[in-house]
Design a protein around this motif. Sequence first.
Motif, PDB file in Angstrom:
ATOM      1  N   ASP A 467       8.954  -4.086   2.537  1.00  0.00           N
ATOM      2  CA  ASP A 467       8.035  -4.029   3.477  1.00  0.00           C
ATOM      3  C   ASP A 467       8.017  -2.498   4.229  1.00  0.00           C
ATOM      4  OD1 ASP A 467       7.652  -6.684   3.196  1.00  0.00           O
ATOM      5  OD2 ASP A 467       9.157  -7.402   4.438  1.00  0.00           O
ATOM      6  N   ASP A 473       5.641  -2.240  -3.542  1.00  0.00           N
ATOM      7  CA  ASP A 473       4.709  -3.594  -3.166  1.00  0.00           C
ATOM      8  C   ASP A 473       5.595  -4.644  -3.983  1.00  0.00           C
ATOM      9  OD1 ASP A 473       3.676  -4.023  -5.692  1.00  0.00           O
ATOM     10  OD2 ASP A 473       2.241  -2.463  -5.319  1.00  0.00           O
ATOM     11  N   ASP A 474       5.280  -5.902  -3.873  1.00  0.00           N
ATOM     12  CA  ASP A 474       6.046  -7.025  -4.020  1.00  0.00           C
ATOM     13  C   ASP A 474       6.078  -7.135  -5.872  1.00  0.00           C
ATOM     14  OD1 ASP A 474       6.576  -8.044  -1.867  1.00  0.00           O
ATOM     15  OD2 ASP A 474       4.847  -9.320  -1.408  1.00  0.00           O
TER      16      ASP A 474
END
Length: 478
Positions: A467, A473-474
């Motif tokens: 975050d 990123d995920d």
Amino acid sequence: MKNNLIKTKILLLFMGVILLSSCSKEFLEEPKNTNGVTADVVFSDRSIVESYVTGILRNFRRQYSTVDTGGLYALYFARSIKGNDLIQSPNWYRFDYGHENREPGYRRTIFNWDYNYDQINQSNVLIKGVQESDLDDASKAEFIAVGKVLRAFHYFQLALEFAPNYNNNRSIARLPIYTEPATGASEGNPPSPLSDVYDLILSDLKEAIPVLGEDRLGKSYINKAVANGILARVLSVTQDDWSGMAAAAKAAYGGGSAASAVVSSNWGAGFDDMTDQEWIWAMYQDSNETNFYYAAPHVMIDHLVLSYQATYVNRNFVERFADTDVRKLFFDIYGVAATTPYREFITTKFDFTFEADLPIMRKSEMVLLEAEAQYHQGATGTAQDLLFDLQSARDASAVKTTSTGQALLDEILIERRKELYAEIGVEWFDAKRYSLPINRDPEHRVVVNVPADSELFFLKIPQKEIDANPNFDDSINN
């Protein structure tokens, strides 16, 4: 990488660590706390820089959020109970024991990331502050070397914890590299290939070792032997320089007789005294500077005093020790094996007191690493001799092995587990670097079989990092 690495820890961190000398422990009085002193003052005086180093090292046995997320000891013990040899009751570290503590929001994942990157940032502050100081050249070189060893050590922990086996995927990018201190305006770096992380680790260590001497304030500090020991561990993972690994391990234990190096007074005496000649590096404690009920392994394993009494020993591991082996310190004190098989054996290897020193590195480990490296170079006889040097020191009835090939390597790895259990996560460490499975016996409270190279050998990247860092990123955790 913002949060508590970049937005905090910008001001210099100085822990109030005054480890008092005593007649029973060869430990000099450490520099006094200088909390809040600015950089221009800190790096103007050698004694204050020593105090800064003391603060970094004090974090090895710090109390962070919970008992199982404390300092370096918590990281090592979490590894120790992921294997087959030890069994953890439903207590602290139970989620590590069950291999269910790797998700992005879990405390193991967050602690292992934050702790090591925070230590790296403190190391970078040390290196830069000394480089820009007016200290004499010799002091500069020494402290920069110490900073590089500490940075390498903590990047090594991150590589072990958050990436798969190095030799399976050297190009995988999961860890950002930072070689400058963080500031309030810092933005997280992109993840670097694992090969770049190991290149930094190796270059830091190899640059530091020629500069460092053997003298130090005490055994909780960095010296040439410690740096060589870390290098030997790193090369045992990269597995591309067996000669260098053998040399580093031998230098770490002193370079002389292996048989003399492994002599220890700690077996059967509580494994709590860093003045033992066989200990290279340790976390110091006394009645004033203690970690109280946080300090694993002692606080988890000692069942004979007021402690967590949480850790048991697999009966099949117990059976690997001859009755004449001084390390056979296993007892059935509860008599409940018929109804609760996992609670059959406890070990008295570790005595828990508030003054118990915690081992980080011992000469016996280095002798066995040299044996392993000699084996890989085809020096079978030398490997057999080194293995017997350790075995005969622990068991007067030991017989020198005649094994060769894979059987000899297997014996060396088994001896590492027998000598080092519960100290540094040796069973997990060896399984990961050799792409071995961890298969648990039915006696375990939680039977989890971990296939070779399973994703269970590394943690996911914390969600807070994803975050906060625009370069993540995920998908990093897919």
